[in-house]
Design an enzyme around this catalytic site. Sequence first.
Site, short mmCIF file in Angstrom:
data_model
loop_
_atom_site.label_atom_id
_atom_site.label_comp_id
_atom_site.label_asym_id
_atom_site.label_seq_id
_atom_site.Cartn_x
_atom_site.Cartn_y
_atom_site.Cartn_z
CG ASP A 121 -2.02 1.01 1.13
OD1 ASP A 121 -2.50 1.25 0.01
OD2 ASP A 121 -2.37 1.59 2.16
CG HIS A 128 -4.51 10.50 2.31
ND1 HIS A 128 -5.54 10.34 3.21
CD2 HIS A 128 -3.56 9.59 2.67
CE1 HIS A 128 -5.22 9.38 4.07
NE2 HIS A 128 -4.02 8.91 3.76
CD GLU A 194 -6.25 4.91 4.26
OE1 GLU A 194 -5.53 4.19 3.54
OE2 GLU A 194 -5.78 5.65 5.15
CD GLU A 196 -5.24 2.88 -0.64
OE1 GLU A 196 -4.42 2.27 -1.37
OE2 GLU A 196 -5.09 3.03 0.59
CG ASP A 226 -5.57 0.42 3.27
OD1 ASP A 226 -5.44 -0.75 3.69
OD2 ASP A 226 -4.86 1.36 3.62
NE ARG A 230 -8.05 6.42 9.17
CZ ARG A 230 -7.34 6.30 8.05
NH1 ARG A 230 -6.04 6.01 8.08
NH2 ARG A 230 -7.92 6.44 6.89
CD GLN A 233 -2.74 4.21 10.43
OE1 GLN A 233 -3.94 4.12 10.17
NE2 GLN A 233 -1.86 4.72 9.56
CE LYS A 246 -3.41 1.96 6.95
NZ LYS A 246 -4.12 2.82 5.98
CB THR A 250 -7.37 -5.07 1.79
OG1 THR A 250 -6.50 -4.91 2.92
CG2 THR A 250 -7.04 -4.05 0.71
CD GLU A 356 -7.86 12.44 3.72
OE1 GLU A 356 -8.02 11.23 3.42
OE2 GLU A 356 -7.43 13.29 2.92
#
Lengths: 418, 418
Positions: A121, A128, A194, A196, A226, A230, A233, A246, A250, A356
């Site tokens: 990834d 971002h 996420e 992607e 993904d 948070r 993480q 993560k 996925t 975000e």
Amino acid sequence: MSLLRSWIESANAPEGDFPLNNLPYGVFDDGRGARCGVAIGDLVLDLGAMEAMSMLPAAGFQGSALNAFMEAGPGVWFRVRNTLTGLLSEGAGAQDQMRDPLYRRDAVAMRLPFRVTEYTDFYAGRHHATNVGTMFRGADKALPENWLSLPIGYNGRASSVVVSGTPVTRPWGQVKGEGFDLPVFQPSHRFDFELELGAVVGRPSSGMISVADADEMIFGYVLLNDWSARDIQAWEYQPLGPFQSKAAATTISPWIVTRSALEPFRAKTPTRDRPLLPYLRETKPGLYDIDLEVKLATQDGAERTVTRTNYREMYYSAAQQLAHHASSGCPMRVGDLLGSGTISGADSDSRGSMLELSWGGKEPLDFDGQARTFLEDGDTVTFNGHTKGRGHRVGFGDCTGTVRPAVPLPDWAKEETT
Amino acid sequence: MSLLRSWIESANAPEGDFPLNNLPYGVFDDGRGARCGVAIGDLVLDLGAMEAMSMLPAAGFQGSALNAFMEAGPGVWFRVRNTLTGLLSEGAGAQDQMRDPLYRRDAVAMRLPFRVTEYTDFYAGRHHATNVGTMFRGADKALPENWLSLPIGYNGRASSVVVSGTPVTRPWGQVKGEGFDLPVFQPSHRFDFELELGAVVGRPSSGMISVADADEMIFGYVLLNDWSARDIQAWEYQPLGPFQSKAAATTISPWIVTRSALEPFRAKTPTRDRPLLPYLRETKPGLYDIDLEVKLATQDGAERTVTRTNYREMYYSAAQQLAHHASSGCPMRVGDLLGSGTISGADSDSRGSMLELSWGGKEPLDFDGQARTFLEDGDTVTFNGHTKGRGHRVGFGDCTGTVRPAVPLPDWAKEETT
């Protein structure tokens, strides 16, 4: 580029994802086992059956994954695409022979299209990286020092990759609350998506490769979610990067849209703030003009498009990421999957993650009167994306997943009470 | 535990790595193709042939990798080990039938023993983490805040894993010199080894697992050299961890020493400074008493043992790492490889990397009058390790690799001169 008309009428709809111009590959199951197929309009064509009837060149379609077809190489990819284009074009002759191997897409289940060899990834979206950096480190030093020189990437977990539609279970993990000395083990409270694009590597390499050669190694692209915890993480990622945050899942879309289908929609990477080292320089436009959107639906039935953006927003292309990945001599293999990094645009409604969109949870989204920050149990996140041609589009179909509650904690993982 | 005597006399040597107590599995090639084997003294027994002659239970030995045998599960592992112990014991009856499938180990080449599904590397040695942290962040905050709460890990690159004896090419990469604004692309000047033990996962999981269950999932252990380009790592690793600095190669020893063989040598993890969360708690000693050493030989013929340490130095066991790895629900699969993290002891001559031995390059080692910091072209790094039983030892054989010069830079990667 104009629509290529097919004798399959649903493939000629201007808003359909799968016209004859597209011909994306996937693996479907009608209840009699998983088989390779190609999407055309509302239908899917059984490529194993077509190969067995000698209506296609021998191309590795007898298995239940596309890896053998990818291994067969670009010459075979080209011949199969040409043959399919001929067979499915308006006025083609062999329509009767193709009735049996054609299935309604809404009557089959989609499987993972290929065995994911390894998954990497990246973090190659400037908006971002700037958003996340601003939240965590302040606007002055939002972009890490190395960001404009290399496509930052980390190895992810191939075993976590699932096909669109698979439920995603909220992960447990170590979380340390602000002001606390010690972490607790709990279900993630800041579970996120996420947005992607995933590049599927179709050719192997051993040793350094140029960006031009890397581009030729890419078989096609999928949408990729993904999923990210948070809070897990934040506690785990120093100093060696994200790991269990993560690893829960996925999700990828079931259809691999080939590089050939996307070719007419190439777009340039942005002007460079800092010259790239020669091994990362491009000889042709490396991105694609792909409109992307994210829909969030709650289990109460409320639904909203939360993000609209475009793959053009990336700073580094998949080919640059692949060239960087191989720069140490790291062998790349057929079936490797490269996540683009979160695709956020400049505006607040073009951000590719809840982190975000809700600015770290501080600016909740209004959702039918509900304030939403991160994902709740029962939420369904759906990505879709397409390029726009004249009178048609080349689309990816949906990439979707519903968040299931965390599993009950096993007894052995509970605190002893004395 | 005492030596189990074998009718193969070389297996009874007190200093040999491969007595009957060991029976490690590997893949050898005598020029007629790669086959599964077991080491006994100076010999290797062809397990494919033994299975074909029905002298072993059906166990998946017909291929050129041990994955099928691992997939067969603990019941089969147990029966095969029992059968082999019987067949190879002093006084056993079937010696004549076993002449053909026995080969001299020094006459065969060793291959990668299993297909590495995914590779994860940890950072679970306290002395190593303290040393590295002290160099980079100062003694006050040497250990990251999370270090005593979880086994920090990151996903590595399975495609980089090679078998002992494979030359390792010095990688190119982005490096930014101190005081410079921009990075350059150059061969690593700070190429290093890392002394580790690799745990081979032999059973799959889906969902959270206890440390006790994780222990049962481990098939065996290998020596592992996590070659590292420190200068590439320093520039790339923020914020998402090491990537190309670790991707050039990862060398493993050819023989998988089984958990069964190591069972008599279990050792406790150290006293905890901070209580572990229940999901990481052990129910039995998780480490092993394995003496380890690293030899460095230059191309001029100078050779020196640079490190002596022991696997007991680790803070987290492989079972704890595996339990943590699965804690988010991350599926684990047969053939996954977990690197322990660098195994450094407390003393300056027990450090498991040149980074630590030369204290970041500031305190060069004296090497036959040469001052050495990191690895030079032509250097050969050899690990070995063994447990000590009564009158015998259970050893791993060598894990070795020679550093080759970086490849010439391709024209397309050169700076344009105008």
